[in-house]
Write a protein that holds these residues in place. Structure first.
Motif, PDB file in Angstrom:
ATOM      1  N   TYR A  84      -2.175  -9.841  42.234  1.00 28.34           N
ATOM      2  CA  TYR A  84      -1.989  -9.692  40.970  1.00 28.34           C
ATOM      3  C   TYR A  84      -2.956  -9.143  40.008  1.00 28.34           C
ATOM      4  O   TYR A  84      -4.213  -9.173  40.453  1.00 28.34           O
ATOM      5  CB  TYR A  84      -1.510 -10.960  39.984  1.00 28.34           C
ATOM      6  N   PHE A  85      -2.891  -8.467  38.816  1.00 23.71           N
ATOM      7  CA  PHE A  85      -3.802  -8.322  37.912  1.00 23.71           C
ATOM      8  C   PHE A  85      -3.871  -9.403  37.132  1.00 23.71           C
ATOM      9  O   PHE A  85      -3.170  -9.997  36.829  1.00 23.71           O
ATOM     10  CB  PHE A  85      -3.562  -7.339  36.834  1.00 23.71           C
ATOM     11  N   ILE A  86      -5.237 -10.089  36.904  1.00 19.19           N
ATOM     12  CA  ILE A  86      -5.626 -11.228  36.387  1.00 19.19           C
ATOM     13  C   ILE A  86      -6.639 -10.968  35.130  1.00 19.19           C
ATOM     14  O   ILE A  86      -7.490 -10.125  35.066  1.00 19.19           O
ATOM     15  CB  ILE A  86      -6.187 -12.479  37.298  1.00 19.19           C
ATOM     16  N   TRP A  87      -6.212 -11.678  34.064  1.00 18.45           N
ATOM     17  CA  TRP A  87      -7.334 -11.469  32.893  1.00 18.45           C
ATOM     18  C   TRP A  87      -7.292 -12.965  32.090  1.00 18.45           C
ATOM     19  O   TRP A  87      -6.439 -13.595  32.310  1.00 18.45           O
ATOM     20  CB  TRP A  87      -6.871 -10.322  31.997  1.00 18.45           C
ATOM     21  N   ARG A  88      -8.196 -12.889  31.390  1.00 19.57           N
ATOM     22  CA  ARG A  88      -8.536 -13.962  30.574  1.00 19.57           C
ATOM     23  C   ARG A  88      -7.444 -14.086  29.373  1.00 19.57           C
ATOM     24  O   ARG A  88      -7.189 -13.222  28.641  1.00 19.57           O
ATOM     25  CB  ARG A  88      -9.880 -14.212  29.989  1.00 19.57           C
ATOM     26  N   ASP A  89      -7.123 -15.446  29.107  1.00 21.86           N
ATOM     27  CA  ASP A  89      -6.318 -15.701  27.755  1.00 21.86           C
ATOM     28  C   ASP A  89      -7.024 -15.990  26.918  1.00 21.86           C
ATOM     29  O   ASP A  89      -7.984 -16.582  26.924  1.00 21.86           O
ATOM     30  CB  ASP A  89      -5.262 -16.675  28.212  1.00 21.86           C
ATOM     31  N   PRO A  90      -6.916 -15.515  25.440  1.00 23.85           N
ATOM     32  CA  PRO A  90      -5.516 -15.369  24.899  1.00 23.85           C
ATOM     33  C   PRO A  90      -5.108 -13.757  25.088  1.00 23.85           C
ATOM     34  O   PRO A  90      -4.040 -13.563  24.510  1.00 23.85           O
ATOM     35  CB  PRO A  90      -5.615 -15.660  23.510  1.00 23.85           C
ATOM     36  N   GLY A  91      -5.793 -13.018  25.505  1.00 24.73           N
ATOM     37  CA  GLY A  91      -5.679 -11.526  25.299  1.00 24.73           C
ATOM     38  C   GLY A  91      -6.425 -10.792  26.310  1.00 24.73           C
ATOM     39  O   GLY A  91      -7.780 -11.104  26.498  1.00 24.73           O
ATOM     40  N   LEU A  92      -6.146  -9.560  26.767  1.00 29.61           N
ATOM     41  CA  LEU A  92      -6.961  -8.312  27.223  1.00 29.61           C
ATOM     42  C   LEU A  92      -7.697  -7.725  26.144  1.00 29.61           C
ATOM     43  O   LEU A  92      -6.952  -7.289  25.274  1.00 29.61           O
ATOM     44  CB  LEU A  92      -6.147  -7.743  28.296  1.00 29.61           C
ATOM     45  N   ASN A  93      -8.960  -7.132  26.313  1.00 26.54           N
ATOM     46  CA  ASN A  93      -9.579  -6.180  25.363  1.00 26.54           C
ATOM     47  C   ASN A  93      -8.669  -4.825  25.577  1.00 26.54           C
ATOM     48  O   ASN A  93      -7.961  -4.542  26.597  1.00 26.54           O
ATOM     49  CB  ASN A  93     -11.176  -6.114  25.756  1.00 26.54           C
ATOM     50  N   ALA A  94      -9.294  -3.980  24.605  1.00 30.45           N
ATOM     51  CA  ALA A  94      -8.328  -2.729  24.601  1.00 30.45           C
ATOM     52  C   ALA A  94      -8.500  -1.798  25.618  1.00 30.45           C
ATOM     53  O   ALA A  94      -7.422  -0.941  26.021  1.00 30.45           O
ATOM     54  CB  ALA A  94      -8.764  -1.952  23.092  1.00 30.45           C
ATOM     55  N   LEU A  95      -9.504  -1.840  26.179  1.00 31.21           N
ATOM     56  CA  LEU A  95      -9.742  -0.942  27.269  1.00 31.21           C
ATOM     57  C   LEU A  95      -9.358  -1.340  28.577  1.00 31.21           C
ATOM     58  O   LEU A  95      -8.776  -0.610  29.331  1.00 31.21           O
ATOM     59  CB  LEU A  95     -11.364  -0.702  27.587  1.00 31.21           C
ATOM     60  N   GLY A  96      -9.238  -2.823  28.560  1.00 35.22           N
ATOM     61  CA  GLY A  96      -8.686  -3.512  29.908  1.00 35.22           C
ATOM     62  C   GLY A  96      -7.180  -3.040  29.589  1.00 35.22           C
ATOM     63  O   GLY A  96      -6.484  -2.963  30.699  1.00 35.22           O
TER      64      GLY A  96
END
Length: 290
Positions: free
Chosen positions: A262-274
């Motif tokens: 999976y792609f995993i990222w931090r909540d509450p959101g992903l930065n624009a480039l990510g």
């Protein structure tokens, strides 16, 4: 000692380049008295006379010439920073961590085209095991991770990327894992190692001598030499097929199903480039990978 301010350096350089305080004040759109005051402050801060003052003339001292040479790139660099993101094309440094299987088989489909459409983005990609990637995400060291999932975590979100099959690698002629034999696996923070150790226990393989080897080349060489078995991702086998055709039997047991990556990222959101990288990934991977 008070720190130098950019406005002081700007006014100093403007006076040097324009020749007079009045001309510099016009260029900077401010009153001449303000320029004069800033120059005095600057000389007090650096402890040197930067100009000789003769009636209405300002003449650079030797110290002033040196200071101008050092100050000019600082002022020019500060001005260039204001235009850093004005071209319209995305810019930034995007940190991505990934498992070896993602770097070998998945990301090569994505990264070249992403950099073509976003040439101003600098990618930093890190090869790390699953549990290290989770820690790096929580600590903010990376923006995105490609790791085993889904992850149930109050600080993270995830999205399926691809499925990775796992193969049982054995010396040629061997028909299954044997009790007490040598096993070659990656370190304990590798998800596949823990997964395979559980699989061995489930199949009654005990007293295994587990070697920690963080190289698939070495692992497969040991299997090829008849020294033991291993668990190897299918994408790694495809990458190394020419080096391990002989002397190794690869099987895909029904209950050794592998894992979803999976792609995993931090909540509450992903930065624009990510987010842009993520959207690009799902728009450009082969249909059978989705």
């Amino acid at each position: 000692m008070n720190p130098l301010r950019l406005a002081q350096l700007e006014m100093f350089c403007a006076v040097v380049e324009e020749g007079t305080v009045v001309a510099a004040s016009r260029r900077l759109n401010c009153v001449a008295s303000n320029v004069t005051a800033r120059l005095r402050e600057l000389e007090l801060l650096v402890g040197q006379d930067l100009f000789l003052r003769e009636k209405n003339r300002l003449i650079l001292t030797p110290e002033g010439r040196l200071f101008y040479r050092q100050a000019l790139p600082v002022v020019s660099g500060a001005h260039s920073l204001t235009d850093l993101f004005s071209e319209g094309s995305p810019r930034g440094i995007l940190n991505i961590g990934a498992l070896d299987v993602a770097l070998e088989a998945y990301l090569p489909q994505i990264v070249p085209e992403f950099l073509k459409v976003c040439p101003g983005v600098e990618l930093k990609m890190f090869l790390r095991p699953s549990y290290t990637l989770e820690r790096m995400l929580v600590d903010g060291e990376i923006d995105l991770a490609l790791t085993d999932g889904p992850i149930v975590h109050p600080l993270m979100e995830s999205r399926f990327a691809f499925h990775e099959r796992l193969a049982l690698a054995m010396p040629a002629g061997q028909d299954g894992a044997r009790d007490g034999q040598h096993v070659f696996l990656f370190n304990t923070d590798c998800f596949y190692r823990r997964y395979f150790e559980t699989w061995l226990e489930r199949h009654g393989v005990s007293n295994a001598i587990i070697h920690t080897v963080e190289s698939y080349d070495v692992i497969l060489a040991c299997v090829q030499a008849g020294l033991g078995i291993s668990c190897v991702p299918h994408s790694i086998i495809l990458q190394m097929q020419s080096r391990c055709d002989e002397g190794i039997t690869f099987t895909y047991p029904e209950d050794l199903k592998g894992s979803d990556v999976y792609f995993i990222w931090r909540d509450p959101g992903l930065n624009a480039l990510g987010r842009r990288f993520l959207d690009h990934a799902f728009a450009n991977v082969d249909a059978d990978e989705k």
